[in-house]
Scaffold this motif. Structure first.
Motif, PDB file in Angstrom:
ATOM      1  N   GLY A  12      31.682  -0.260  20.128  1.00 38.78           N
ATOM      2  CA  GLY A  12      31.630   0.815  21.118  1.00 38.78           C
ATOM      3  C   GLY A  12      30.762   0.514  22.316  1.00 38.78           C
ATOM      4  O   GLY A  12      30.864   1.161  23.352  1.00 38.78           O
ATOM      5  N   GLU A  13      29.859  -0.482  22.133  1.00 39.19           N
ATOM      6  CA  GLU A  13      29.030  -0.937  23.250  1.00 39.19           C
ATOM      7  C   GLU A  13      28.162   0.162  23.856  1.00 39.19           C
ATOM      8  O   GLU A  13      27.833   1.129  23.187  1.00 39.19           O
ATOM      9  CB  GLU A  13      29.932  -1.564  24.319  1.00 39.19           C
ATOM     10  N   GLN A  14      27.889   0.036  25.170  1.00 39.15           N
ATOM     11  CA  GLN A  14      26.938   0.933  25.857  1.00 39.15           C
ATOM     12  C   GLN A  14      27.338   2.398  25.797  1.00 39.15           C
ATOM     13  O   GLN A  14      26.494   3.269  25.924  1.00 39.15           O
ATOM     14  CB  GLN A  14      26.786   0.535  27.332  1.00 39.15           C
ATOM     15  N   LEU A  15      28.647   2.681  25.635  1.00 42.12           N
ATOM     16  CA  LEU A  15      29.099   4.075  25.647  1.00 42.12           C
ATOM     17  C   LEU A  15      29.447   4.567  24.246  1.00 42.12           C
ATOM     18  O   LEU A  15      30.007   5.653  24.077  1.00 42.12           O
ATOM     19  CB  LEU A  15      30.330   4.219  26.563  1.00 42.12           C
ATOM     20  N   GLY A  16      29.108   3.800  23.226  1.00 40.06           N
ATOM     21  CA  GLY A  16      29.535   4.123  21.863  1.00 40.06           C
ATOM     22  C   GLY A  16      28.571   5.007  21.105  1.00 40.06           C
ATOM     23  O   GLY A  16      27.512   5.399  21.608  1.00 40.06           O
ATOM     24  N   ASN A  17      28.948   5.301  19.873  1.00 38.84           N
ATOM     25  CA  ASN A  17      28.140   6.155  18.995  1.00 38.84           C
ATOM     26  C   ASN A  17      26.827   5.487  18.602  1.00 38.84           C
ATOM     27  O   ASN A  17      25.782   6.125  18.543  1.00 38.84           O
ATOM     28  CB  ASN A  17      28.946   6.477  17.734  1.00 38.84           C
ATOM     29  N   THR A  18      26.898   4.193  18.359  1.00 40.31           N
ATOM     30  CA  THR A  18      25.698   3.469  17.916  1.00 40.31           C
ATOM     31  C   THR A  18      24.641   3.458  19.019  1.00 40.31           C
ATOM     32  O   THR A  18      23.438   3.584  18.742  1.00 40.31           O
ATOM     33  CB  THR A  18      26.099   2.037  17.501  1.00 40.31           C
ATOM     34  N   PHE A  43      27.857  -9.632  25.834  1.00 47.23           N
ATOM     35  CA  PHE A  43      27.228 -10.952  25.953  1.00 47.23           C
ATOM     36  C   PHE A  43      28.216 -12.072  25.612  1.00 47.23           C
ATOM     37  O   PHE A  43      28.338 -13.059  26.336  1.00 47.23           O
ATOM     38  CB  PHE A  43      26.001 -10.995  25.031  1.00 47.23           C
ATOM     39  N   PHE A  44      28.952 -11.865  24.502  1.00 44.95           N
ATOM     40  CA  PHE A  44      29.883 -12.931  24.089  1.00 44.95           C
ATOM     41  C   PHE A  44      31.138 -12.968  24.966  1.00 44.95           C
ATOM     42  O   PHE A  44      31.825 -13.979  25.013  1.00 44.95           O
ATOM     43  CB  PHE A  44      30.240 -12.797  22.605  1.00 44.95           C
ATOM     44  N   LYS A  45      31.432 -11.866  25.657  1.00 41.79           N
ATOM     45  CA  LYS A  45      32.549 -11.876  26.611  1.00 41.79           C
ATOM     46  C   LYS A  45      32.195 -12.769  27.800  1.00 41.79           C
ATOM     47  O   LYS A  45      33.042 -13.393  28.412  1.00 41.79           O
ATOM     48  CB  LYS A  45      32.800 -10.450  27.119  1.00 41.79           C
ATOM     49  N   ASN A  46      30.914 -12.790  28.133  1.00 37.29           N
ATOM     50  CA  ASN A  46      30.483 -13.472  29.360  1.00 37.29           C
ATOM     51  C   ASN A  46      29.867 -14.849  29.140  1.00 37.29           C
ATOM     52  O   ASN A  46      29.471 -15.497  30.107  1.00 37.29           O
ATOM     53  CB  ASN A  46      29.477 -12.579  30.110  1.00 37.29           C
ATOM     54  N   HIS A  47      29.747 -15.257  27.877  1.00 36.38           N
ATOM     55  CA  HIS A  47      29.155 -16.570  27.607  1.00 36.38           C
ATOM     56  C   HIS A  47      29.958 -17.307  26.549  1.00 36.38           C
ATOM     57  O   HIS A  47      30.339 -16.712  25.541  1.00 36.38           O
ATOM     58  CB  HIS A  47      27.706 -16.428  27.094  1.00 36.38           C
ATOM     59  N   THR A  48      30.164 -18.588  26.779  1.00 36.29           N
ATOM     60  CA  THR A  48      30.738 -19.413  25.706  1.00 36.29           C
ATOM     61  C   THR A  48      29.662 -19.559  24.632  1.00 36.29           C
ATOM     62  O   THR A  48      28.470 -19.316  24.893  1.00 36.29           O
ATOM     63  CB  THR A  48      31.090 -20.823  26.221  1.00 36.29           C
ATOM     64  N   HIS A  49      30.076 -19.973  23.450  1.00 34.13           N
ATOM     65  CA  HIS A  49      29.095 -20.148  22.370  1.00 34.13           C
ATOM     66  C   HIS A  49      28.035 -21.178  22.763  1.00 34.13           C
ATOM     67  O   HIS A  49      26.864 -21.035  22.447  1.00 34.13           O
ATOM     68  CB  HIS A  49      29.781 -20.544  21.066  1.00 34.13           C
ATOM     69  N   GLN A  50      28.481 -22.192  23.489  1.00 33.03           N
ATOM     70  CA  GLN A  50      27.525 -23.239  23.900  1.00 33.03           C
ATOM     71  C   GLN A  50      26.480 -22.685  24.851  1.00 33.03           C
ATOM     72  O   GLN A  50      25.304 -23.045  24.772  1.00 33.03           O
ATOM     73  CB  GLN A  50      28.276 -24.385  24.555  1.00 33.03           C
ATOM     74  N   GLU A  51      26.924 -21.816  25.763  1.00 29.53           N
ATOM     75  CA  GLU A  51      25.958 -21.184  26.690  1.00 29.53           C
ATOM     76  C   GLU A  51      25.078 -20.197  25.938  1.00 29.53           C
ATOM     77  O   GLU A  51      23.908 -20.005  26.266  1.00 29.53           O
ATOM     78  CB  GLU A  51      26.703 -20.390  27.778  1.00 29.53           C
ATOM     79  N   TYR A  73      33.131  -1.021  10.537  1.00 29.48           N
ATOM     80  CA  TYR A  73      34.543  -1.269  10.864  1.00 29.48           C
ATOM     81  C   TYR A  73      35.200  -1.905   9.643  1.00 29.48           C
ATOM     82  O   TYR A  73      34.852  -3.046   9.294  1.00 29.48           O
ATOM     83  CB  TYR A  73      34.656  -2.174  12.100  1.00 29.48           C
ATOM     84  N   TRP A  74      36.051  -1.133   8.995  1.00 28.39           N
ATOM     85  CA  TRP A  74      36.694  -1.599   7.763  1.00 28.39           C
ATOM     86  C   TRP A  74      35.655  -2.160   6.795  1.00 28.39           C
ATOM     87  O   TRP A  74      35.750  -3.304   6.349  1.00 28.39           O
ATOM     88  CB  TRP A  74      37.815  -2.608   8.074  1.00 28.39           C
ATOM     89  N   ASP A  75      34.630  -1.352   6.533  1.00 29.39           N
ATOM     90  CA  ASP A  75      33.590  -1.700   5.541  1.00 29.39           C
ATOM     91  C   ASP A  75      32.673  -2.844   5.973  1.00 29.39           C
ATOM     92  O   ASP A  75      31.920  -3.361   5.142  1.00 29.39           O
ATOM     93  CB  ASP A  75      34.202  -2.059   4.177  1.00 29.39           C
ATOM     94  N   SER A  76      32.759  -3.263   7.214  1.00 25.24           N
ATOM     95  CA  SER A  76      31.931  -4.388   7.658  1.00 25.24           C
ATOM     96  C   SER A  76      31.185  -4.049   8.940  1.00 25.24           C
ATOM     97  O   SER A  76      31.467  -3.037   9.571  1.00 25.24           O
ATOM     98  CB  SER A  76      32.801  -5.614   7.935  1.00 25.24           C
ATOM     99  N   TRP A  77      30.247  -4.935   9.307  1.00 24.82           N
ATOM    100  CA  TRP A  77      29.601  -4.768  10.616  1.00 24.82           C
ATOM    101  C   TRP A  77      30.547  -5.256  11.702  1.00 24.82           C
ATOM    102  O   TRP A  77      31.580  -5.880  11.422  1.00 24.82           O
ATOM    103  CB  TRP A  77      28.255  -5.497  10.662  1.00 24.82           C
ATOM    104  N   GLY A  78      30.190  -5.014  12.961  1.00 20.81           N
ATOM    105  CA  GLY A  78      31.060  -5.352  14.080  1.00 20.81           C
ATOM    106  C   GLY A  78      31.220  -6.855  14.259  1.00 20.81           C
ATOM    107  O   GLY A  78      30.308  -7.636  13.965  1.00 20.81           O
ATOM    108  N   SER A  79      32.384  -7.239  14.788  1.00 25.70           N
ATOM    109  CA  SER A  79      32.639  -8.668  15.007  1.00 25.70           C
ATOM    110  C   SER A  79      31.620  -9.303  15.971  1.00 25.70           C
ATOM    111  O   SER A  79      31.267 -10.473  15.786  1.00 25.70           O
ATOM    112  CB  SER A  79      34.067  -8.898  15.485  1.00 25.70           C
ATOM    113  N   PRO A  80      31.084  -8.576  16.982  1.00 27.08           N
ATOM    114  CA  PRO A  80      30.058  -9.211  17.815  1.00 27.08           C
ATOM    115  C   PRO A  80      28.811  -9.586  17.014  1.00 27.08           C
ATOM    116  O   PRO A  80      28.199 -10.634  17.254  1.00 27.08           O
ATOM    117  CB  PRO A  80      29.724  -8.133  18.869  1.00 27.08           C
ATOM    118  N   LEU A  81      28.467  -8.748  16.051  1.00 26.24           N
ATOM    119  CA  LEU A  81      27.290  -9.057  15.225  1.00 26.24           C
ATOM    120  C   LEU A  81      27.592 -10.233  14.301  1.00 26.24           C
ATOM    121  O   LEU A  81      26.731 -11.103  14.073  1.00 26.24           O
ATOM    122  CB  LEU A  81      26.871  -7.815  14.417  1.00 26.24           C
TER     123      LEU A  81
END
Ligand SMILES: Cc1cc2nc3c(=O)[nH]c(=O)nc-3n(C[C@H](O)[C@H](O)[C@H](O)COP(=O)(O)O)c2cc1C
Length: 196
Positions: A12-18, A43-51, A73-81
């Motif tokens: 949900g990011e900056q506008l989400g429930n969390t 952060f991951f949208k704007n940076h490659t893993h190497q960066e 999300y489906w019993d798990s933490w978010g994919s960004p985490l």
């Protein structure tokens, strides 16, 4: 002044429930600590893993402690985490994490969040992070609706008021000087092939 890095691993990011929960925690923390927010999806949208690796190292190094947060999300933490955990595996047991305390907050509608909280605290602790007592909670839509009805059972539900306790226990842990030891950690590529 002690420094806390607040990691939002939700979808949900900056506008989400969390983020709503994180904003409440910010109020409890006031100006007693320095805060930096890291929105992992963005952060991951704007940076490659190497960066990302050196930038994350810089942020983790800056911090004396952490707040980790995510929706369920489906019993798990978010994919960004999950991405964060995967690419910071190389820091396992090292100074960037070791002995630094973390609070963990999870949001959900109704089920799965406590499993997320417990597993996430377990993972963070294995990476070297200190988990203070009563420093994690799950805030749910189900709990919110239950609390809205006055009941003698209310104390059994996590509520927004518990955020004050969680932030207090985190800040208290920041003041404690510790002498923990790290066990040896294999820092070779964790993706290497072991089945041949
Ligand atoms: C794809 C998806 C899966 C979800 N799965 C669950 C779930 O398994 N259990 C639950 O209680 N809530 C579930 N939810 C609800 C979210 O956990 C809840 O709305 C949370 O507060 C979202 O946080 P956010 O707005 O910061 O992303 C799900 C929501 C989405 C979008």
């Amino acid at each position: 002044m002690k420094k806390i890095l607040v990691l939002n691993g939700s979808l949900g990011e900056q506008l989400g429930n969390t983020q709503f929960i994180l904003d409440k925690m910010r109020i409890h923390l006031g100006s007693t600590v320095q805060l930096e927010f890291l929105h992992l999806q963005d952060f991951f949208k704007n940076h490659t893993h190497q960066e990302a690796i050196p930038q994350l190292a810089h942020k983790l190094n800056w911090a004396d402690g952490f707040i980790f947060s995510t929706g369920t999300y489906w019993d798990s933490w978010g994919s960004p985490l999950q991405t964060f955990l995967e690419i910071t595996t190389s820091f396992e047991g090292g100074d960037l994490f070791f002995g630094k305390p973390a609070a963990v907050v999870v949001t959900m509608h109704s089920v799965g969040g406590k499993g997320v909280l417990s597993r996430l605290q377990g993972v963070l602790n294995t990476m070297g992070i200190l988990i203070p007592p009563m420093s994690g909670m799950v805030y749910s839509l189900a709990g919110k609706l239950a609390i809205e009805k006055e009941s003698s059972w209310s104390d059994d539900f996590w509520s927004l008021q518990d955020l004050e306790i969680i932030t207090h226990n985190l800040v208290t842990s920041l003041q404690i000087k510790q002498n923990f030891k790290s066990w040896p950690v294999d820092h070779d590529d964790p993706k290497r092939i072991w089945i041949k």
